[in-house]
Each structure stands twice: as C-alpha cells, then as structure tokens.
Design a protein around this motif. Structure first.
Motif, PDB file in Angstrom:
ATOM      1  N   GLU A 172      74.325  33.478  84.864  1.00 20.25           N
ATOM      2  CA  GLU A 172      73.786  33.547  86.221  1.00 20.25           C
ATOM      3  C   GLU A 172      72.260  33.502  86.267  1.00 20.25           C
ATOM      4  OE1 GLU A 172      75.520  36.615  88.726  1.00 20.25           O
ATOM      5  OE2 GLU A 172      77.045  37.001  87.201  1.00 20.25           O
ATOM      6  N   GLY A 173      71.625  33.830  85.203  1.00 18.88           N
ATOM      7  CA  GLY A 173      70.177  34.003  85.218  1.00 18.88           C
ATOM      8  C   GLY A 173      69.397  32.718  84.968  1.00 18.88           C
ATOM      9  N   GLU A 174      68.204  32.901  84.335  1.00 20.22           N
ATOM     10  CA  GLU A 174      67.247  31.810  84.151  1.00 20.22           C
ATOM     11  C   GLU A 174      67.844  30.644  83.364  1.00 20.22           C
ATOM     12  OE1 GLU A 174      63.417  30.363  84.928  1.00 20.22           O
ATOM     13  OE2 GLU A 174      64.074  32.406  85.375  1.00 20.22           O
ATOM     14  N   THR A 187      65.117  41.106  81.164  1.00 16.34           N
ATOM     15  CA  THR A 187      66.571  40.999  81.326  1.00 16.34           C
ATOM     16  C   THR A 187      67.285  41.229  80.008  1.00 16.34           C
ATOM     17  OG1 THR A 187      66.265  39.409  83.122  1.00 16.34           O
ATOM     18  CG2 THR A 187      68.427  39.463  82.063  1.00 16.34           C
ATOM     19  N   TYR A 246      74.603  37.717  81.156  1.00 17.42           N
ATOM     20  CA  TYR A 246      74.135  37.481  82.517  1.00 17.42           C
ATOM     21  C   TYR A 246      73.098  36.359  82.538  1.00 17.42           C
ATOM     22  CZ  TYR A 246      71.404  38.051  86.771  1.00 17.42           C
ATOM     23  OH  TYR A 246      70.736  37.807  87.931  1.00 17.42           O
ATOM     24  N   LEU A 247      72.170  36.378  81.565  1.00 22.45           N
ATOM     25  CA  LEU A 247      71.134  35.353  81.500  1.00 22.45           C
ATOM     26  C   LEU A 247      71.750  33.964  81.328  1.00 22.45           C
ATOM     27  CD1 LEU A 247      67.980  35.268  81.416  1.00 22.45           C
ATOM     28  CD2 LEU A 247      68.174  35.209  78.946  1.00 22.45           C
ATOM     29  N   ARG A 285      59.642  36.387  81.786  1.00 25.47           N
ATOM     30  CA  ARG A 285      60.736  36.460  82.762  1.00 25.47           C
ATOM     31  C   ARG A 285      62.058  36.792  82.097  1.00 25.47           C
ATOM     32  NH1 ARG A 285      59.251  30.792  85.442  1.00 25.47           N
ATOM     33  NH2 ARG A 285      61.423  30.808  86.124  1.00 25.47           N
TER      34      ARG A 285
END
Length: 991
Positions: free
Chosen positions: A946-948, A857, A942-943, A853
């Motif tokens: 906002e991401g996982e 990204t 971003y991870l 996952r």
C-alpha cells in the motif's frame, strides 16, 4: 514502462516445469519451503533477460550449472512488455553443446521482427532495456542475503550502473567521440614541429651572419686588451727587478743580528727552566714532611679500634631484644583486635538472619499481589474481547440494500435496451416498406414520394437513437455509481469479516492466557467483572508497574542481605565457633603482656649500663656513629701505606729536578761563558741575576723588533719575487695571444717594450664600439644559433625531413587550425562530462528524500532521518537517544538489514524515473524478512502492498519462507519441489 507478462521454465536448476502469467498490476507473494525453487524463479527471470547465470549463494556461475541434475537440456521463456510492444525471449541450454537464444518482437499482437543468435539477442535486449544485469541487481532485483550490495560497490561501479540506468550511454559515447586520442595528439605535435622547423629554416642564416660580424669586432677588442696588458706587465717586471736587488742586500745584514737574538732567547728560557726545577724541589720537601705527620696520626687511630668494636656488639644485642619485644607487642595488639572483630561479626550475623527472614515473607506477599493483578488484567482483556465479539454491525444490511439497488438498475438498463431494439427494428422495417409501397403505385411522382417517406422514417429512427443514447448514458452512469457503492460496501464487509476473525482470535488468546495462570474461564462476563473488582480492591489502587516495583524492591533487599551475609561469612571464616576463637585470642593477648613485662625490665638494665636510651632511634644513632668512626679509622690505616709510597716517590723527584736544573743552566752558560758555574747552593736570586744579564744584551740588540723586521723583509721579498714571476708569465701569455691574433710573422717571438707600445697605439685608434654590449649580443647570438641548429637537427630526425624548403606561413596555419579543433573538442568533452556528472550527482539527494520517507515506515517510527557519504554510500542514522548521527555498524544485525533495505528501495525509486518510459515497473525482493521482527515485517509488507513502493511499481514480487499474511497480496504462488503447487495467478495475463 517495462512489465513482465509470462515466465516458462523447464529443467532450470530446481525448477522442473512451471508456467506463470503475470497481470499488469499485481502484488505477488511467492512462498515455499527451503529449496522449493522460490529464488530460482528470480534467477530464471534474470537469466532470460541477460543470458548469464546469477551468482547467488548456490555458487552457480557456468551455464551448465543451470541445468537440473540428470537431464541434458533446460529451457526458459519470458515475455516482456514495452508499451504496445512485447518481446518474447527463449533461451535453451544444452549440456556440453551450443546454446540457442531466440527473440521475437511483436507490436499490438502483430509480429514485427525475429532475432536469432546469442550475440545478436543479447545486444538487442540490452539496447531495449537500457541497462545491464548489474544495474538491475543494484535497483529492482534485491537478492537474498545481499542487502548491502549497493554499499559495497566502489564509486566507479556505482556511477557505471547509474549511467546505464539513467540512459547516459549517449553522453558517454559522445564524450568518447570528442575525447582527444593519442593519434590526435601525435598529429597535432607533428604539425607543431613542422611549423617550428619552417620558422627555423627562415631564421637561422640571418642569425649566423650577425654572429660572425660580432665575433670579428670582439677579436679586435681582445687584441687591444692583450697588447695593453703585455705593455703593462713588461714595465712591472723591470720595476720589480730593481726592488728585489735592494731588498736582498738588507736581508743579509739583518740575518746576523737575528741569529744572536735567538741564541740569547733560548739561554733565557734555559735559566728560567733551571730556576723552576729548583723551586719544585722545595715544594717536594714540604710535602714529604706533611705525609710523615699523616702517617703517624693513622697509627694512633688504629690502636683505638678494638674498644669501638666491643661497644658496637653491645648495641647490636640491645637492638635485637628491642625488636623481639616489638614483635610480641604487635602479636598482642593483633589478638586483641581480632577478638573485638569477632564480637562485632557475631552481632552483625544475627541482625542479617532476622532481615533475610523478614524480606522473604515480604517478597512472597509482593509476588502474590503481582500474580493477582495479572489475573485481573487477563480477565479485563477477556471481558473486552467478549464485548467486541458480541457487538453488532449494519454492514450486512447495507450490503443487501446496495446489491438490490444495483440489480434493479441493471434490469432497467436491460429492459430499455431491449425496447430500443424493438422500436429501432420497427422503424427500420417501416423505412424499407413505405418507399416500396409508394413505388408500386403508378405515377410520375412515385419515386419522389418514396424518397420523402424514406427520409421521414430515417429522421424518426435517428431521433429515437439519440433519445435512447441519452437515456442509456444516464442509466449507465447510475449503474456505475451503484456498482462502485456496492464495491465499497463489499470491501467494508470483507474488512468486517476480518475484524470478526481477529476478535475471535483475541478471545482465544485471552482464554489461553487465563489457562496458563491456572484460572478457570468465567461462565459469564458479569462474574468475570465481579472477580476483577475484588482483585482491584486488594491491590490498594496500585498499578502493575508499582506492584512489580514493590516485588523487585523486596527481591533486591533480600538478595542484598543474603550477599552481605555470605560476604561476611567468607571474610571472617573461623576454625570453630566464633566464641571459642574469641576466647583463644584473649588468652594469647594475656600471655604476650606477661612476656613484655619481663623483657622490658632486662632491656632497661642493659641500656643503663651502656649509657644509651632503650629506644630504637637512639640505639640506631649510636650504632651509626660507631660504624662511621670505625670506617674513618680503616680509611686512615689504608692511607698509611699510600703515604709511604708518596714519600719515596717525591724524594726520587727531588733528585730528578736537581739534574734538570743543572742541565738547563749549562745550556745557558754556552751562550755566556763568563757566568758562574752551577752548584747545589745556587738560590733563586742567582738564577734571576743570570737571566737579567741575558735580557740586557737581548734588549740592546733590538729583541723581537729586529726579528719582526727580518720576518717582514723576508715576506716582502717573497711577495715581490712571486709577483715578478707571475707578471713575467702573464707577459709571456699575452705576447703569445698577440702573436696569435696578428699572426706570428708580423711580430717577433720576444718583442721589445717599444714594439708592443707601437702596436697598442695602432689598435686603440680603431672604433670598435662597447665591449659589454658586444659580449652580451654574442652570447645571445651563440645561444640562439646553437639552439636553432640543435632544434633543427632534432625536428629533422623526428619528422624524417629530407631537407626540402618549407613554407612557414602555410605550416603555421595548418597547425593553428588543428589546434583550434583540439581545443573545441576538449571543451566539448568538459561540457559533456560535467553534464553527465551533474545528472549522476542528483541521484544522491533524490535517494535521501526517498529514504527519509521509507525509513519511518520500515522501522515503525523508531528512526526518521539518515544521511549518506557521497563517496562510499555509508549509512549514518539519526539516533534520538544519542542526539546524533551514528554509523550503521553500531546497531543490531536486524536493524542494519532494515537500513540497507531502505537504501536499496530508495535507490531504486531515485534511479527509475517514470518519465523515461523504459524504466522497469517490477521489483523482486528475495527473502528480505529473515532478520525482521513481526512489527517491522508488517511495516515492510505495508510498504510493498500500500505504501511508497506499491505506488511506484506495478508488479511487486516478494519471495519469503517466513509467515506472511497472503490476504494483503493480490496473488500468491506456492512452490514445492520445483513446481507450482498452488497459485491464483490468472491463466490469461490480460485479466
């Protein structure tokens, strides 16, 4: 969940004095120059949690190395929240002296416990955290330049970290408690030996008694066998004595015949030897004659050698002339070929010069068109940026409307709240005043009436409160919705403002690009559009790639022509002008032709005189033939000397053979004196007649048959004597055995045959049973008794047994009980170990799920799948270009770091399950962006924001010295010279 609340550091490494408070939910960006103290924040938190130095690239490992230079003391404080509880950690380091560790525990702000002392504080913290420093460094603390730390761990180290991270310590402890230790095995072994010793005590006497009974029967059986054998051997000795006496008389008669037969045989051999020697003298005479003939032939061949030598010299001169002519012919051919090649090179060079001139013009034209296209592309980008910048939005109007609606609802809520307070005050006053006025009146019912009025006013007040509560809930819900809508519009406005800034930056970038190409900025968008249309017409509807391809093709053609011309000039370098070189080659060819004409005439004349064709093969064959003849002559000359030597040697052999014949013949005459005397005239027939006479007498005496009879009789007599001696020894041995068994007094030293037969009859009358069965039973009993005795001695020594009797049943029961307990514990260890391993094994699939996952990204959709080796945690990534999984080490350094970081983050997510309740809700990443390009760095940001990772951890700390957009983070800390230069972290960590 574990959250960080406050960090204070004073004189800790580069940090002079800092104090930071962390919100429960934060994305914190830590920035600063090199050696500003960014990574030291990371080390300070690690030191506060575990009381040890973090081994980083600075090399600090001892606690004294953690104190800032030129000071004697450093202090670090850290507040950590576990749900409602807060742990306040204080660690003070004094250079060269004892350190001080303190821990205060509070629950909902109320002090619960104070722990003092280094060991006590460290143990309590590890117990509260549920993991140690290594486990944290493998998951939530991503150290600088140590992205591959997880891959470098051995399997044992990785499983040890997993046991601590997954709260498997209790299973490990239970496994340790159930494990069979050395002392348990020793006790079990001692009980088993004690039970075995008790069994041996009970069984050994019966086995010894049975052995004695069997041995007595076997002794009688041995006596019977010995007596019978003695009788048999004594009878055989008597029979052999009679036979030997008869054979000795026959042997004396045969001995005389054999002696004469042997003499005749030797005489026959001597006659044959004499005849063979005479025959060899005849062979030598014939060979001497042949050698003399060969000697004469060799002399005649030697006389013809000089003529062959003269002819060979003539042929050699012809070969040399022929080779010289071939060399001149090769020189002529090379000169002609060189002249033709120079002419071709002159033509090819003129063609390449014309091609280079043509391609240079074509390349200049193509590059000009590429530049014009680039100018048109830059103008198009400038036009688009200007159009985006001039676009209008209604976000500002919506923001004003939403703010006005929110303010109106807030005013209504405050107005109705104040009105409710006034009404409630009036009802309260009435509730108090009405009963008081009624009580002032006289009468028996005053109290009842006052109570009634009070109840009425209280009910009215309750109704008013309920109505206002319902109204207030409605207004509050509307106010909340309006605030939420306002927040959304404000977010859109903030995004719109960021977009405007981005559009302005795009216009500036477009203008900078035009300036780099020396193009003036257009005054209006229409002028720019007009110029762009003109450029498009000139491009003939070709794309930028097609124009660049045209330029590249022209450039390649020009480069190829230049390379071919250079290679042509390099391979055909001339001393002067090509024309001069060509004419010189032609003159050389003409001169060679003249020389060839004269030389060939002289060659043919000499060859005709010698009678051979003027060709190389013919001359060579003639030379080889003459050389072979000369070699043959030389060999025959060399053989002449050898022939003379062989003749003399064979004449000497002939005399030797005559002497041997005479000596052998005389040996034969000794056996038969009436034979003729030897002389040189005797022929082969005389020798054969003498041999036949000897053979006749030999056959008359019986020959080999008599010799064989004598030899057989001698062998038979020897066997009989040997058998007689053996049987006599056997009889003596058996008699000795019988005397031992029955007693020397009951039997004479040399008993007669009658005495032995009488004793045998008495023993055979006894019923002793089957001997084979008795022997087998005896071996079994002997082995069993010896084994029991040896085992009893060994067990007695090992158990220090004093000889007291043991109860076999009680000893066996005690050992079985202990054995059953050991089996239960072993099964328990197996169950607990299997459960622990299965829990640990589930981490790898979970890690791979998270990594698949995260990987798209962090690599901008370049890679989507990966797999790990269960033993080594080595990464393999699916590469679509190769259509296969590839080892990480074949990729570039930056890409390898991204794979390693994806694995670290996935491992942290897989090993920090939220349901544990004590999992860290914070993660530190120290300088992970050093090898990332801009696009993949944005993907990692971003991870984290906002991401996982942002969804999994409440507190995320990114330490970076490269540029990062701080607007993507909720908070920012700027470090400078060991101090906080700027921060927007709240003063109170509750906000």
């Amino acid at each position: 969940m574990i959250r960080l609340k406050r960090l204070y550091a004073h004189n800790f490494k580069q940090l002079q004095e800092i104090e930071l408070r962390f919100p429960d939910h934060a994305r914190v960006l830590v920035q600063g120059k090199n050696e500003a103290g960014k990574s030291t924040l990371f080390e300070a938190i690690f030191f506060a949690l575990f009381g040890s130095a973090l081994a980083t690239e600075t090399g600090a490992r001892g606690l004294d190395d953690l104190i800032r230079y030129d000071v004697e003391k450093a202090r670090v404080e850290l507040d950590v929240q576990f749900g409602a509880r807060v742990l306040s950690i204080k660690r003070t380091i004094v250079r060269g002296k004892s350190n001080t560790w303190e821990l205060d525990v509070a629950n909902d702000g109320q002090p619960l416990e104070e722990i003092r002392g280094n060991t006590a504080v460290n143990k309590r913290l590890v117990a509260e955290l549920g993991f140690d420093g290594d486990a944290l460094l493998n998951t939530c603390f991503v150290e600088q330049k140590k992205l591959e730390k997880l891959e470098g761990l051995s399997r044992a180290k990785r499983e040890e970290s997993l046991a601590k991270l997954l709260n498997l310590d209790q299973l490990v402890a239970l496994e340790g408690d159930l494990k069979i230790r050395a002392e348990d095995k020793q006790l079990l072994d001692r009980l088993k030996k004690r039970a075995d010793l008790a069994d041996i005590q009970a069984d050994l006497p019966a086995q010894e008694l049975a052995l004695r009974a069997v041995e007595e029967k076997l002794q009688l059986i041995d006596l019977s066998r010995s007596v019978s054998g003695a009788v048999e051997e004594t009878r055989a000795v008597a029979q052999l004595d009679a036979t030997i006496q008869t054979q000795n008389a026959r042997r004396a008669h045969l001995a005389q015949q054999v002696e004469r037969i042997d003499a005749l045989k030797q005489a026959m051999l001597a006659v044959k030897e004499a005849r063979d020697a005479v025959e060899r003298t005849s062979d030598n005479a014939r060979e001497i004659e042949r050698l003399k003939q060969e000697q004469n032939d060799a002399q005649r061949a030697a006389d013809s050698a000089p003529q062959l030598v003269a002819r060979a010299n003539t042929l050699a001169r012809l070969e040399r002339r022929l080779k010289r002519l071939d060399s001149i012919r090769a020189t002529r051919d090379a000169a002609q070929q060189r002249a033709a090649q120079i002419a071709i090179v002159e033509t090819r060079a003129r063609e390449l010069d014309a091609t280079i001139t043509r391609e240079e013009a074509s390349l200049a034209q193509a590059e000009a068109r590429v530049r014009e296209y680039a100018i048109g592309d830059a103008l198009g980008e400038w036009i688009a940026a200007r159009n985006e910048l001039s676009a209008t939005t209604r976000v500002a109007t919506d923001l004003a409307d939403k703010r006005s609606a929110r303010d109106d609802l807030a005013r209504r809520f405050r107005t109705e709240t104040y009105g409710f307070a006034a009404v409630l005050l009036a009802l309260t006053v009435a509730t108090i005043a009405a009963p008081a006025s009624v009580l002032s009146l006289a009468g028996a019912s005053a109290v009842t009436t006052a109570i009634m009025f009070g109840a009425i006013f209280f009910v009215l007040a309750a109704i008013v409160v309920i109505m206002f509560a319902l109204r207030a809930m409605t207004l509050w819900r509307d106010l909340s919705r309006a605030a939420e809508a306002l927040g959304q519009v404000e977010g859109e406005a903030h995004a719109e403002q960021s977009a405007v800034q981005a559009r302005q930056a795009r216009v500036q970038n477009a203008e900078a690009r035009l300036a780099q190409m020396d193009v003036a900025i257009p005054e209006t968008v229409d002028l720019a559009h007009t110029k762009r249309v003109m450029i498009a017409r000139e491009m003939e509807n070709k794309t930028a790639d097609e124009l660049r391809a045209d330029a590249q093709a022209a450039r390649e053609r020009l480069t190829n022509a230049r390379a071919v011309l250079g290679e042509l000039q390099k391979q055909n370098a001339f001393a002067g002008e090509p024309r001069v070189a060509r004419e010189q080659c032609e003159r050389v060819a003409q001169k060679a032709n003249a020389i060839l004409a004269r030389g060939q005439a002289r060659l043919h004349e000499t060859a005709n005189t010698s009678g051979v064709a003027p060709e190389a093969n013919a001359l060579q064959r003639a030379r080889f033939q003459i050389d072979a003849e000369l070699a043959q002559i030389q060999r025959r000359v060399n053989d002449a000397t050898r022939f003379a030597q062989d003749i003399a040697r064979r004449e000497q052999q002939t005399q030797t053979f005559f002497a041997q014949a005479r000596e052998a013949y005389e040996r034969a005459r000794v056996v038969k004196p009436d034979a003729a005397e030897w002389n040189l005239e005797l022929e082969a027939g005389n020798y054969n007649g003498f041999g036949k006479e000897l053979r006749a007498e030999y056959d008359a005496l019986g020959g080999e048959a008599v010799v064989k009879q004598a030899r057989d009789l001698e062998g038979e007599l020897g066997r009989r004597q040997g058998e007689r001696a053996t049987r006599a020894r056997n009889a003596a041995i058996l008699v000795a055995q019988v005397r031992d068994l029955v007693g020397a007094a009951n039997l004479s030293e040399t008993p007669t045959l009658a005495e032995l037969e009488q004793l045998a009859a008495r023993v055979q009358s006894l019923d002793l049973g089957d001997e084979a069965a008795l022997r087998l039973h005896q071996r079994e009993l002997v082995g069993r008794v010896h084994s029991l005795r040896d085992r009893q001695t060994q067990l007695a020594r090992e158990l220090a047994w004093a000889g007291e009797p043991l109860d076999p049943a009680a000893c066996r029961a005690e050992w079985q009980d202990k054995m059953r307990e050991s089996l239960v514990r072993e099964r328990g260890v197996e169950i607990v170990s299997l459960a622990r391993r299965r829990i640990v094994q589930k981490v790898l699939p979970a890690t791979m799920d998270y990594m698949r996952r995260i990987l798209p990204t962090i690599t901008r959709d370049r890679y989507h799948d990966a797999q790990l080796d269960a033993e080594s945690y080595k990464i393999q990534v699916w590469d679509e270009r190769a259509n296969a999984f590839k080892e990480k080490n074949i990729f570039s350094g930056g890409t390898r770091d991204q794979f390693s970081l994806a694995l670290r983050l996935a491992f942290a997510l897989a090993t920090m399950p939220q349901e544990r309740g004590s999992a860290p809700s914070f993660i530190f990443l120290d300088e992970p962006l050093g090898s990332f390009d801009d696009e993949r760095a944005d993907a990692l940001i971003y991870l984290l924001t906002e991401g996982e990772i942002a969804r999994a951890f409440d507190q995320i700390f990114l330490i970076s010295h490269v540029h990062v957009d701080e607007r993507l983070f909720t908070h920012r800390v700027v470090m400078e010279n060991g101090r906080v230069a700027a921060t927007d972290l709240p003063v109170n960590s509750e906000h």
